[in-house]
Design an enzyme around this catalytic site. Structure first.
Site, PDB file in Angstrom:
ATOM      1  CG  HIS A  60      -0.990   9.629  -8.200  1.00 28.74           C
ATOM      2  ND1 HIS A  60      -0.813  10.703  -7.352  1.00 28.74           N
ATOM      3  CD2 HIS A  60      -0.191   8.648  -7.721  1.00 28.74           C
ATOM      4  CE1 HIS A  60       0.046  10.380  -6.392  1.00 28.74           C
ATOM      5  NE2 HIS A  60       0.446   9.127  -6.605  1.00 28.74           N
ATOM      6  CG  MET A  90       7.256   8.021  -3.601  1.00 31.99           C
ATOM      7  SD  MET A  90       6.158   6.651  -3.980  1.00 31.99           S
ATOM      8  CE  MET A  90       5.574   7.173  -5.580  1.00 31.99           C
ATOM      9  CG  ASP A 119      -0.677   7.509  -3.110  1.00 28.03           C
ATOM     10  OD1 ASP A 119      -1.194   6.468  -3.520  1.00 28.03           O
ATOM     11  OD2 ASP A 119       0.364   8.001  -3.597  1.00 28.03           O
TER      12      ASP A 119
HETATM   13  C1  DX5 Z   1       2.497   3.742  -3.528  1.00 23.11           C
HETATM   14  C2  DX5 Z   1       2.122   4.766  -4.591  1.00 23.11           C
HETATM   15  C3  DX5 Z   1       0.668   4.748  -4.830  1.00 23.11           C
HETATM   16  C4  DX5 Z   1       0.140   3.434  -5.343  1.00 23.11           C
HETATM   17  C5  DX5 Z   1      -1.240   3.230  -4.788  1.00 23.11           C
HETATM   18  O1  DX5 Z   1       3.798   3.855  -3.191  1.00 23.11           O
HETATM   19  O2  DX5 Z   1       2.487   6.064  -4.205  1.00 23.11           O
HETATM   20  O3  DX5 Z   1       0.240   5.838  -5.647  1.00 23.11           O
HETATM   21  O4  DX5 Z   1       0.109   3.377  -6.735  1.00 23.11           O
HETATM   22  O5  DX5 Z   1      -1.662   1.936  -5.080  1.00 23.11           O
HETATM   23  P1  DX5 Z   1      -3.002   1.320  -4.439  1.00 23.11           P
HETATM   24  O6  DX5 Z   1      -4.120   2.266  -4.721  1.00 23.11           O
HETATM   25  O7  DX5 Z   1      -3.143  -0.001  -5.136  1.00 23.11           O
HETATM   26  O8  DX5 Z   1      -2.724   1.159  -2.976  1.00 23.11           O
HETATM   27 ZN    ZN Z   2       1.524   7.838  -5.306  1.00 24.26          ZN
END
Ligand code: DX5
Ligand code: ZN
Length: 225
Positions: free
Chosen positions: A35, A70, A177
Site C-alpha cells: 500500500h 490522497m 485503513d
Molecule cells: C493514513 C494512510 C494510511 C496509514 C496507516 O492517512 O492512508 O495508509 O499509513 O497507518 P497506520 O496503520 O499506522 O494507522
Molecule cells: Zn492509505
C-alpha cells in the site's frame, strides 16, 4: 459474501533508507499487496510520495501495488501513477468532482479503480458510482499520518458499505485503513472488510516487521476458522 482477505502493509511507516530490504521482508512474510500513500499537502496536511516511489516499488517487488491517492483532482495524475506501475488506484470521493470519468479512466489505463471515503463522509455518496469500482476504501482514521488511533464510529459504515456492495457489485472489496492492529482487525473483519492496510502495526512493531505482519496474519487466520 465470501471474498478473500488481503493484508496490505503501508510503506508510510517504513525506513526509507532500507526500503528495498523492508519490502522484501514483508513480501517474504506473506504480505498480499504493498500500500502506497500519496499525499499532496492540500487534501491532507502531509506531503509524501510521487510516481517515482511507485516505480521503485515496481522494480523491487512482485506484489500488487495498491496506490492510495490522497490528492485533490486526482485525474491530473492518474496516468503518471498507472505508467509508474500501480495495479490499483484509489481516489477520494471528496477530492474529485468528476468521479465517473476518473474511475473509467483508471480502468482504461489497465488499473483496478477504487474509491476512498474519509470518516466524516457518509456511505450514501457512493451510490452513483458503486458499479464502477473494484474496491471501496473506508478510512478508519482521518487521512494524513500513520500511527493514529482507530475510530470505532466507522464500524457501522463498513457494514453498510459491504451491504450496499453485496447488492450492487458483490465482487468489489472493502478495504480499511488507519489504526489497524491485532486488536482492531477482528472488529473491522466482522463488520465486513476484506483488505487490511497497516503501517505502524507492521513497520514499527517492537518485535520487528516479520513479527508484526505474522501477528496480523495469524489473527486473520484464526478469525477465518
Ligand atoms: C493514513 C494512510 C494510511 C496509514 C496507516 O492517512 O492512508 O495508509 O499509513 O497507518 P497506520 O496503520 O499506522 O494507522
Ligand atoms: Zn492509505
Amino acid at each position: 459474501m465470501s471474498n478473500p482477505n488481503f493484508i496490505a502493509p503501508s510503506i508510510l511507516s517504513a525506513d526509507f533508507a532500507r526500503l528495498g530490504e523492508q519490502i522484501a521482508e514483508v513480501e517474504a512474510n506473506g504480505a498480499d499487496w504493498i500500500h502506497i500513500d500519496v499525499m499532496d499537502g492540500h487534501f491532507v496536511p502531509n506531503l509524501t510520495m510521487g510516481p517515482f516511489i511507485v516505480k521503485t516499488c515496481k522494480r523491487i517487488s512482485k506484489l500488487p501495488l495498491d496506490v492510495h491517492l490522497m490528492i485533490f483532482s486526482p485525474e491530473r495524475y492518474i496516468e503518471d501513477y498507472a505508467a509508474a506501475g500501480a495495479n490499483r488506484l484509489t481516489v477520494h470521493v471528496e477530492a474529485s468532482n468528476q468521479l465517473h470519468r476518473t474511475l473509467q479512466t483508471i480502468r482504461q489505463l489497465g488499473c483496478k479503480p477504487g474509491v476512498a471515503l474519509n470518516p466524516g463522509t457518509p456511505a450514501s455518496i457512493l451510490e452513483p458510482i458503486l458499479h464502477l469500482c473494484d474496491l471501496v476504501l473506508v478510512m478508519t482514521v482521518n487521512p494524513g499520518y500513520s500511527g493514529q488511533e482507530f475510530l470505532p464510529e466507522t464500524l457501522p459504515k463498513i457494514r453498510q458499505i459491504r451491504e450496499m456492495l453485496d447488492k450492487e457489485n458483490p465482487k468489489a472489496l472493502v478495504e480499511v485503513d488507519g489504526g489497524i492492529s491485532v486488536h482492531t482487525l477482528p472488529q473491522v473483519k466482522e463488520a465486513g472488510a476484506q483488505v487490511f492496510v497497516a503501517a505502524s502495526a507492521i513497520f514499527n512493531h517492537s518485535g520487528g516487521i516479520a513479527t508484526g505482519l505474522r501477528e496480523l496474519k495469524d489473527r486473520l487466520g484464526k478469525l477465518a476458522l
